[in-house]
Design a protein around this motif. Structure first.
Motif, short mmCIF file in Angstrom:
data_model
loop_
_atom_site.label_atom_id
_atom_site.label_comp_id
_atom_site.label_asym_id
_atom_site.label_seq_id
_atom_site.Cartn_x
_atom_site.Cartn_y
_atom_site.Cartn_z
N VAL A 1 0.86 -1.19 0.00
CA VAL A 1 0.00 0.00 0.00
C VAL A 1 0.89 1.23 0.00
O VAL A 1 1.75 1.37 0.86
N PRO A 2 0.75 2.12 -0.98
CA PRO A 2 1.65 3.28 -1.05
C PRO A 2 1.54 4.19 0.17
O PRO A 2 0.45 4.43 0.69
N THR A 3 2.68 4.68 0.62
CA THR A 3 2.72 5.67 1.68
C THR A 3 2.73 7.06 1.08
O THR A 3 2.79 7.23 -0.15
N THR A 4 2.70 8.07 1.94
CA THR A 4 2.73 9.45 1.44
C THR A 4 3.99 9.71 0.63
O THR A 4 3.95 10.36 -0.42
N GLU A 5 5.11 9.18 1.08
CA GLU A 5 6.36 9.37 0.35
C GLU A 5 6.33 8.62 -0.99
O GLU A 5 6.86 9.10 -1.99
N ASP A 6 5.70 7.45 -1.00
CA ASP A 6 5.55 6.71 -2.26
C ASP A 6 4.74 7.52 -3.27
O ASP A 6 5.09 7.57 -4.46
N TRP A 7 3.66 8.16 -2.82
CA TRP A 7 2.85 8.98 -3.72
C TRP A 7 3.68 10.11 -4.31
O TRP A 7 3.55 10.44 -5.49
N ARG A 8 4.54 10.72 -3.49
CA ARG A 8 5.40 11.80 -3.99
C ARG A 8 6.35 11.28 -5.07
O ARG A 8 6.57 11.93 -6.09
N GLU A 9 6.92 10.09 -4.85
CA GLU A 9 7.84 9.53 -5.83
C GLU A 9 7.10 9.20 -7.14
O GLU A 9 7.64 9.40 -8.23
N ILE A 10 5.90 8.67 -7.03
CA ILE A 10 5.11 8.37 -8.24
C ILE A 10 4.83 9.66 -9.01
O ILE A 10 4.96 9.70 -10.24
N ALA A 11 4.47 10.73 -8.28
CA ALA A 11 4.19 12.01 -8.94
C ALA A 11 5.42 12.55 -9.65
O ALA A 11 5.33 13.09 -10.77
N ALA A 12 6.59 12.40 -9.03
CA ALA A 12 7.83 12.87 -9.66
C ALA A 12 8.11 12.10 -10.95
O ALA A 12 8.55 12.69 -11.95
N GLU A 13 7.85 10.79 -10.95
CA GLU A 13 8.06 9.98 -12.15
C GLU A 13 7.08 10.37 -13.25
O GLU A 13 7.44 10.41 -14.43
N PHE A 14 5.83 10.63 -12.90
CA PHE A 14 4.85 11.04 -13.91
C PHE A 14 5.26 12.36 -14.55
O PHE A 14 5.12 12.54 -15.77
N TYR A 15 5.76 13.28 -13.75
CA TYR A 15 6.18 14.56 -14.32
C TYR A 15 7.41 14.39 -15.20
O TYR A 15 7.51 14.98 -16.28
N HIS A 16 8.33 13.53 -14.76
CA HIS A 16 9.57 13.32 -15.52
C HIS A 16 9.31 12.59 -16.83
O HIS A 16 9.85 12.97 -17.88
N ARG A 17 8.47 11.56 -16.81
CA ARG A 17 8.27 10.73 -18.00
C ARG A 17 7.10 11.18 -18.86
O ARG A 17 7.12 11.02 -20.09
N TRP A 18 6.07 11.72 -18.23
CA TRP A 18 4.83 11.98 -18.96
C TRP A 18 4.37 13.44 -18.89
O TRP A 18 3.30 13.77 -19.37
N ASN A 19 5.18 14.29 -18.28
CA ASN A 19 4.91 15.74 -18.27
C ASN A 19 3.57 16.11 -17.65
O ASN A 19 2.93 17.09 -18.07
N PHE A 20 3.14 15.35 -16.67
CA PHE A 20 1.89 15.67 -15.97
C PHE A 20 2.22 15.85 -14.49
O PHE A 20 2.56 14.89 -13.80
N PRO A 21 2.10 17.08 -13.98
CA PRO A 21 2.49 17.34 -12.58
C PRO A 21 1.43 16.86 -11.59
O PRO A 21 0.24 16.76 -11.92
N ASN A 22 1.90 16.56 -10.39
CA ASN A 22 1.01 16.18 -9.28
C ASN A 22 0.14 14.97 -9.60
O ASN A 22 -0.94 14.81 -9.03
#
Length: 392
Positions: free
Chosen positions: A142-163
């Motif tokens: 189950v993702p933690t708050t920090e996991d959600w932040r890391e997922i968001a960073a990857e989405f912005y880096h790879r797919w240009n969608f923030p948050n």
């Protein structure tokens, strides 16, 4: 019970015993020769000498198979009896993986491995559950708050969608129509199915899944009735606090969101595309950027079905066992993504053109959700613009 009744009961029991068909043999000859001619003891051992063919057969390479066997072995091992020798954990794992990889009938696999077809049925259900139990804590926690932040960073880096903290969609897993189920499992595609609802990250890994909803349910209805949907409504997912969009401090803090298609509702934390076919340019850009991020879940489903061919067939087992097998393939998908050396990310890099969004009806989205979507519209048309988005 009086003497006459006892006598009648004894006569009836004797008649039934005589009428019952006796086994001609305790163990059939083909099964008795399993250790000499069974597929696991012959073909699989030969495949261990060929890495490519071994991977094609099991969807796991030799190292991954052995690692998985060490994890599930203690959970699926059986003791020998005075009557027969137990099937080894390695062979039990092979039978289950072969079913997941091919979707062949239990009887077909039983002939190949020289075991009873009822034995295959028991093995597949038990081993699939053991795979889920042994891998889920490490490969789908189950993702933690920090996991959600890391997922968001990857989405912005790879797919240009923030948050963005995940892409959501549902997949119909076709099954044989269960007995006396009416239209519960009958879906809009004209087949019988259970629904796999998934949240996928930027690297095509499943982060949250919900399996087993009736096929007649819509994606929005499945979300509403799932534990994930309940947690989303109650704000108990542990999502990070609102934060600024990159390079757009003047827009103020914005919430972390999931992205989905038009079948899902618009919420403050769940973005869907604008409805309609004739849209302003700004809205078309938003729809394109959202669709680009949402492709991660579509690609994950495509990879899942390509690896585990049971998804390409009508699964002829009970809904509960089908649910167990789906969960096993999803956690195996993550296991393979994280332990295979070379992993390609389909869709990385520049995209070409805007995605057509089919027309959908209006919804009763809250003002806050509409405000968040409009803020993202402004962001994608200004600070967050990418060079290729104006292409039509």
């Amino acid at each position: 019970m009086n003497e006459e009744q006892r006598l009648l009961f004894a006569i009836a029991a004797t008649y039934l015993r005589r009428k019952r068909k006796r086994r001609s043999v305790w163990i059939h000859g083909t099964i008795r020769a399993r250790s000499q001619h069974g597929e696991y003891h012959r073909l699989v051992q030969e495949l261990r000498l060929d890495e490519v063919r071994f991977q094609q057969y099991f969807r796991l390479d030799r190292t991954q198979f052995d690692v998985l066997l060490r994890r599930v072995g203690p959970l699926i091992a059986k003791e020998n009896t005075n009557y027969r020798r137990a099937i080894s954990p390695g062979e039990r794992l092979a039978i289950c993986l072969r079913f997941l990889a091919t979707g062949d009938s239990y009887r077909t696999i039983a002939f190949s491995y020289r075991v009873g077809h009822s034995t295959v049925a028991g093995i597949v259900a038990e081993v699939a559950k053991a795979i889920w139990d042994s891998l889920v804590e490490e490969y789908m926690p189950v993702p933690t708050t920090e996991d959600w932040r890391e997922i968001a960073a990857e989405f912005y880096h790879r797919w240009n969608f923030p948050n963005c903290v995940g892409s959501i969609d549902g997949k119909h897993v076709v099954i044989q129509a269960p007995n006396n189920s009416g239209s519960l499992f009958y879906n809009y595609k004209g087949t019988y199915s259970i629904v796999l609802l998934a949240v996928v990250d930027a690297k095509y890994c499943f982060r949250i899944i919900d399996v087993g909803s009736y096929g007649k349910s819509s994606d929005g209805g499945t979300l509403a009735n799932s534990p994930f949907g309940n947690a989303l409504r109650r704000v108990t997912l542990g999502l990070p606090e609102d934060t600024l969009l990159p390079g757009a401090e003047h827009l103020g803090p914005q919430p972390y969101v999931f992205v989905a298609d038009e079948a899902f509702p618009l919420r403050r934390d769940l973005m869907r595309p604008f409805p309609g076919t004739t849209l302003p340019s700004r809205h078309r850009v938003f729809n394109y950027r959202l669709s680009r991020a949402r492709l991660t879940v579509e690609n994950a489903f495509g990879i899942l079905a390509a690896q585990w061919r049971m998804y390409r067939r009508v699964i002829g087992i009970s809904p509960s066992n089908a649910e167990t097998c789906v969960k096993a393939t999803c956690v195996l998908h993550n296991f393979l993504r994280r332990t295979t050396r070379a992993v390609s990310y389909v869709g990385d890099g520049e995209a070409s053109g805007l995605h057509d969004i089919s027309q959908v009806g209006s919804n009763n989205a809250a003002r806050e959700a509409m405000r968040v979507r409009e803020t993202l519209v402004n962001y994608f048309s200004a600070e967050g613009a990418v060079p290729w988005q104006p292409q039509a």
